[in-house]
Design an enzyme around this catalytic site. Structure first.
Site, PDB file in Angstrom:
ATOM      1  N   ASN A   1      48.359  36.733  31.329  1.00  0.00           N
ATOM      2  CA  ASN A   1      48.977  35.777  30.412  1.00  0.00           C
ATOM      3  C   ASN A   1      49.969  36.467  29.500  1.00  0.00           C
ATOM      4  O   ASN A   1      49.879  37.673  29.253  1.00  0.00           O
ATOM      5  CB  ASN A   1      47.906  35.025  29.617  1.00  0.00           C
ATOM      6  CG  ASN A   1      47.519  35.739  28.352  1.00  0.00           C
ATOM      7  OD1 ASN A   1      48.107  35.527  27.306  1.00  0.00           O
ATOM      8  ND2 ASN A   1      46.533  36.625  28.439  1.00  0.00           N
TER       9      ASN A   1
ATOM     10  N   ASN B   1      43.550  41.782  14.896  1.00  0.00           N
ATOM     11  CA  ASN B   1      44.129  41.875  16.243  1.00  0.00           C
ATOM     12  C   ASN B   1      45.079  43.065  16.301  1.00  0.00           C
ATOM     13  O   ASN B   1      46.248  42.962  15.982  1.00  0.00           O
ATOM     14  CB  ASN B   1      44.839  40.555  16.576  1.00  0.00           C
ATOM     15  CG  ASN B   1      45.373  40.532  17.996  1.00  0.00           C
ATOM     16  OD1 ASN B   1      45.560  41.576  18.602  1.00  0.00           O
ATOM     17  ND2 ASN B   1      45.624  39.348  18.515  1.00  0.00           N
TER      18      ASN B   1
ATOM     19  N   SER C   1      45.574  44.576  19.159  1.00  0.00           N
ATOM     20  CA  SER C   1      45.456  44.841  20.588  1.00  0.00           C
ATOM     21  C   SER C   1      46.174  43.896  21.540  1.00  0.00           C
ATOM     22  O   SER C   1      46.124  44.109  22.739  1.00  0.00           O
ATOM     23  CB  SER C   1      43.968  44.864  20.941  1.00  0.00           C
ATOM     24  OG  SER C   1      43.296  43.783  20.306  1.00  0.00           O
ATOM     25  N   CYS C   2      46.845  42.866  21.048  1.00  0.00           N
ATOM     26  CA  CYS C   2      47.553  41.993  22.003  1.00  0.00           C
ATOM     27  C   CYS C   2      48.630  42.811  22.707  1.00  0.00           C
ATOM     28  O   CYS C   2      49.502  43.389  22.062  1.00  0.00           O
ATOM     29  CB  CYS C   2      48.188  40.798  21.283  1.00  0.00           C
ATOM     30  SG  CYS C   2      49.191  39.819  22.414  1.00  0.00           S
TER      31      CYS C   2
ATOM     32  N   CYS D   1      19.191  41.078  61.230  1.00  0.00           N
ATOM     33  CA  CYS D   1      20.566  41.331  61.675  1.00  0.00           C
ATOM     34  C   CYS D   1      21.066  40.183  62.559  1.00  0.00           C
ATOM     35  O   CYS D   1      20.365  39.738  63.460  1.00  0.00           O
ATOM     36  CB  CYS D   1      20.628  42.646  62.442  1.00  0.00           C
ATOM     37  SG  CYS D   1      22.270  43.010  63.076  1.00  0.00           S
TER      38      CYS D   1
ATOM     39  N   CYS E   1      27.012  40.965  63.718  1.00  0.00           N
ATOM     40  CA  CYS E   1      28.468  40.845  63.581  1.00  0.00           C
ATOM     41  C   CYS E   1      29.161  42.189  63.820  1.00  0.00           C
ATOM     42  O   CYS E   1      30.305  42.229  64.241  1.00  0.00           O
ATOM     43  CB  CYS E   1      28.858  40.271  62.219  1.00  0.00           C
ATOM     44  SG  CYS E   1      28.560  41.365  60.822  1.00  0.00           S
TER      45      CYS E   1
ATOM     46  N   CYS F   1      26.486  56.251  51.582  1.00  0.00           N
ATOM     47  CA  CYS F   1      27.611  55.707  50.810  1.00  0.00           C
ATOM     48  C   CYS F   1      27.373  54.229  50.541  1.00  0.00           C
ATOM     49  O   CYS F   1      27.875  53.681  49.572  1.00  0.00           O
ATOM     50  CB  CYS F   1      28.916  55.918  51.548  1.00  0.00           C
ATOM     51  SG  CYS F   1      28.992  55.177  53.196  1.00  0.00           S
TER      52      CYS F   1
END
Lengths: 416, 457
Positions: free
Chosen positions: A76, A134, A136-137, A343, A346, A380
């Site tokens: 934004n 604020n 930080s904007c 299982c 896939c 992993c």
């Protein structure tokens, strides 16, 4: 229902759930409906003195979608409040009069030392319970404001001092994540007298580049920018910064956690790494104020099931187990454990293990099933991430004498 | 109910569905497609937002990919093999496939035209090697396309005014519109394929084709005659072929004939369902689907059957039609029926219907449509003296060769009524073997066939 109330900088909240200072907390009409829906407090949309005219770019937001999932992130360029100071102050007054049990934190931004002081006095007078500064904007159209302040430590301290001198209510400094170490400016804020820290504000980012017009999004009259990126995708970054703040012994201030919270689990995670209130915007942009019902019910049931009577008992509970990687016990090793009965065949695990793991799976063509070679498994766990059957692949620790087989070097054959 | 073809998905819906795909290793869905469309490949491409690549993947493998997406009984083919069905529902492969092809028309992406451009550049000997295709149905179109890919000069001879075969003339508009077929086949011309319509190939023509320099012929004339219940012609009784053909060619006339009537459709396959639904769409008062077996034994897709039930077709199961009763004007008045029950298993592996003695009854109807099978036209049987027929079908070997030299055949004429995807496979296989034969003979003459070597054909 568990008691969700909590003390934050000496102010009592019915529950830890707040609207953050953003489009979702723009007017008293909106905030009032949010209070009725169950939100415990609000960081009211950042107010300025009104001497510098605020105009929002148009369009002001752009969504980041992943696959079929909408809005996993949001960019934004909306500015701080474009309403008049008077309207905003009257709204704060109105909210405190009509919802005295709910917490109103006025978010403010001055464009000079004097303005910071004036705003602090005005909001205190209007009845705000706390002030949020604020710093930080990340996308202010006004030069030298917002995150530019948050990145200049001396200014953080100076403006905090000015505000502290102008009010008696608690002051919270809201930090930008667009720096390396957030504890540094946070400590400057503390030096300036801050009573608490709010983090994180939005992460600077670009969610999309138009491939037809070569223009970053949102496309504001043919131009784009890097600006505030929020939503579920930034939660990991938020958790990291909040835990950094919470682990900083020198800082030792209450924290309001912000960044990608949608569910009670997200909120709880922020609490477990040290937040005592949490703030939400993008979740509301996606789902509306009704979200709070599930935040409250989910957290309450969790507490009831575990016999936890106060939210404060949960604050920072994960910090003891949050360490640097050099503290790990590397002698403990394990593998991915397959529940083959579940299982469905896939074969995604096979593909990723071969191309990104330890080549620890073979493929049984006839049965359409993976066959694991345990001693090659790297643990992993990527197979478990692509497996469509939740919980079919889990981690299993192996005995101390278990040894993983090294990956062979093809070069050795050349040597021979 | 609308007589317009049901709308397909748009690309964003297809994209969402592609995200459900498990991207299987060694994907079973791809093996489930007789036409070799390999759905796993285009779905993965779509998932990776490679939309043009996904379209190319379909069209390169299956020139009629859009048609297949729209009318294939996918629940019995690719979707039946889908692994996602093991814990949820199968990926809607047909829907995705159709959406991608329709999207290509929307964005004007025609991946096949490049073959012709390449051909012009690479093949100095253009028009040297000619192959004739007899019959512009799915088998013929597929064969023509596969040959054109490799620079062969192909001519399709089509008896009807337009190509498409059974797709165009025997599938009602609500399932497949003429416009859809035209768009789908629009690239044939741009690939340099010559299409000669309203050109029926008769016995002597086939010989003269070789004299005109065609080196091989692919025969795919299809089966255009319905199997009939009785030998006599009865006013008010149609074969499904005649009915569907007239419905597409003379819709106004047929609508008048159907409107407000009681119709009995005899048969339990997809064609019977097509006829029954078409009658309802055109305002028939009551439509009875008369089938001698049970609901579960019907060969059409289950969801298609349920759909027809919902639309209001009366399913009259376990009833064997035994004849017609006519009124004083010689027009159909009633269908004579006899109840059946299921006995022992027959050759098809299903329990065979056995007539129940003394259970004869009569169903009052205005029209009857017989959808009980297809057979070969008499003149096709005499198309070439060397071509062997067995049970009224052309005999071919694995290579799709007939018993006549350099004449190949495929489609329904070699197999009996089958699926579009099977006809497409036949065309592909015949093309592969025709190419092999050409290469062999060209090598002997030391002329190398210049292939444009498509990247992924």
């Amino acid at each position: 229902m568990a008691d969700l109330s909590i003390d934050f900088c000496g102010v009592k909240f019915k529950n830890p759930f707040m609207l953050s200072s953003s489009p979702v907390s723009n007017t008293a009409e909106m905030v009032g409906r949010a209070f009725d829906a169950g939100w415990g407090g609000v960081a009211f949309k950042t107010i300025s003195c009104g001497k510098t005219k605020i105009i929002h770019p148009s369009p002001r937001m752009h969504g980041y979608h992943y696959g079929e999932k909408r809005l996993i992130g949001l960019q934004n360029v909306e500015q701080i409040s474009d309403r008049s100071l008077e309207d905003n102050l009257l709204d704060i007054k109105y909210l405190k009069k009509k919802w005295p049990e709910h917490v109103v934190m006025a978010s403010i931004m001055g464009f000079s030392g004097k303005e910071w002081g004036d705003l602090a006095r005005a909001c205190t007078e209007a009845g705000a319970d706390l002030l949020e500064l604020n710093f930080s904007c990340p996308h202010m159209t006004v030069e030298g404001a917002g995150a530019k302040v948050g990145q200049a430590n001396e200014l953080v301290q100076k403006f905090t001092e000015i505000v502290k001198d102008s009010t008696y209510i608690p002051v919270i400094a809201k930090m930008t994540p667009n720096i390396t170490d957030m504890t540094v400016p946070a400590l400057y804020a503390k030096k300036g007298g801050a009573d608490g820290i709010a983090a994180i504000n939005s992460v600077k980012g670009i969610v999309e580049i138009g491939i037809d017009d070569w223009t970053p999004r949102p496309n504001v009259g043919g131009l784009g920018t890097s600006s505030g990126y929020t939503g579920p995708a930034v939660k990991p970054i938020g958790l990291r910064f909040v835990s950094d703040l919470a682990r900083c012994k020198e800082l030792n201030l209450p924290i309001s956690g912000i960044g990608g919270i949608e569910t009670w689990i997200d909120a709880l995670e922020y609490i477990l790494v040290g937040a005592s209130t949490v703030q939400v915007t993008t979740g509301i942009i996606h789902y509306g104020y009704g979200l709070v019902e599930d935040l409250a019910e989910g957290l309450s049931d969790y507490m009831d099931q575990r016999g936890i009577s106060k939210v404060s008992e949960l604050v920072g509970k994960a910090l003891a187990r949050l360490r640097e990687p050099d503290s790990f016990d590397l002698s403990r090793q394990g593998i991915a454990k397959y529940d083959m009965e579940r299982c469905i065949g896939c074969g995604q695990c096979y593909v990723v293990c071969r191309d990104a793991g330890g080549q620890a799976l073979e493929w049984d063509e006839k049965k359409r099933m993976p066959v694991q070679i345990e001693e090659k498994c790297l643990s992993c766990m990527i197979c478990s991430f692509v497996c469509p059957i939740e919980g079919m692949i889990t981690y299993k620790e192996m005995p101390k004498n278990w040894k993983r087989k090294d990956a062979p070097s093809l070069g050795r054959k050349l040597k021979k | 109910m609308s007589e317009d073809m049901e709308k397909g998905w748009d690309i964003s819906q297809a994209m969402i569905e592609s995200n459900r795909c498990l991207l299987c290793y060694d994907p079973p869905c791809s093996k489930g497609c007789p036409a070799g469309t390999e759905p796993a490949i285009f779905i993965r491409k779509l998932r990776m937002k490679n939309i043009t690549g996904a379209i190319r993947a379909i069209k390169e493998r299956n020139i009629l990919g859009g048609v297949c997406g729209a009318i294939c009984p996918t629940s019995l083919l690719c979707e039946k093999e889908c692994v996602a069905a093991n814990f949820d529902r199968p990926i809607r492969i047909g829907k995705i496939q159709r959406a991608l092809v329709e999207h290509s028309w929307k964005i004007g992406f025609y991946p096949l035209s490049k073959y012709y451009e390449n051909k012009k550049d690479n093949l100095g000997k253009k028009d040297k090697i000619k192959v004739a295709i007899v019959g512009g149905g799915p088998a013929g179109i597929s064969c023509a396309y596969e040959l054109a890919k490799f620079g062969i000069s192909v001519t399709i001879f089509e008896e009807h005014e337009k190509i498409g075969g059974a797709l165009r003339y025997l599938i009602p508009s609500h399932r497949l519109s003429n416009d859809f077929i035209e768009r789908e086949t629009s690239e044939l011309a741009s690939m340099g394929i010559e299409i000669k319509c309203s050109k029926k190939i008769k016995r002597d023509d086939l010989k003269s084709l070789f004299e005109k320099g065609y080196v091989a012929v692919f025969l795919a004339p299809g089966l255009w005659k319905g199997v009939r219940l009785e030998n006599r012609a009865v006013k008010g009784v149609y074969s499904a072929h005649d009915f569907l053909y007239s419905l597409k060619e003379k819709p106004q006339k047929m609508k008048k004939i159907v409107y407000g009537k009681k119709v009995g459709v005899i048969g339990g396959g997809a064609v019977a369902l097509d006829c029954a639904e078409a009658c309802l769409i055109h305002g028939a008062k009551d439509v009875y689907l008369i089938y001698r077996r049970s609901f579960g034994q019907m060969l059409s897709e289950e969801n298609e059957r349920i759909c027809a039930l919902r639309k209001g077709v009366h399913f009259l199961m376990l009833n064997q039609p035994t004849g017609y009763l006519l009124d004083e004007n010689g027009k159909l008045a009633k269908i004579k029926l006899c109840r059946t029950e299921l006995g022992k298993e027959d050759k098809s592996g299903r329990r065979a219907p056995v007539e129940v003695k003394g259970s004869d009854w009569e169903l009052e109807v205005d029209l009857a449509i017989e959808a009980i099978g297809s057979q070969v036209d008499d003149d096709v049987k005499e198309i070439h003296p060397d071509i062997k027929f067995e049970k009224n079908l052309i005999v071919v070997n694995k290579r799709k060769e007939t018993s006549a030299n350099s004449i190949f055949a495929g489609g329904d004429i070699t197999r009996g009524p089958g699926l579009v995807a099977e006809a497409i496979r036949d065309g592909k296989e015949a093309a592969r073997n025709i190419l092999e034969e050409i290469k062999k003979s060209e090598c002997e003459e030391k002329v190398v066939l210049a292939s444009v070597s498509p990247r992924r054909c």
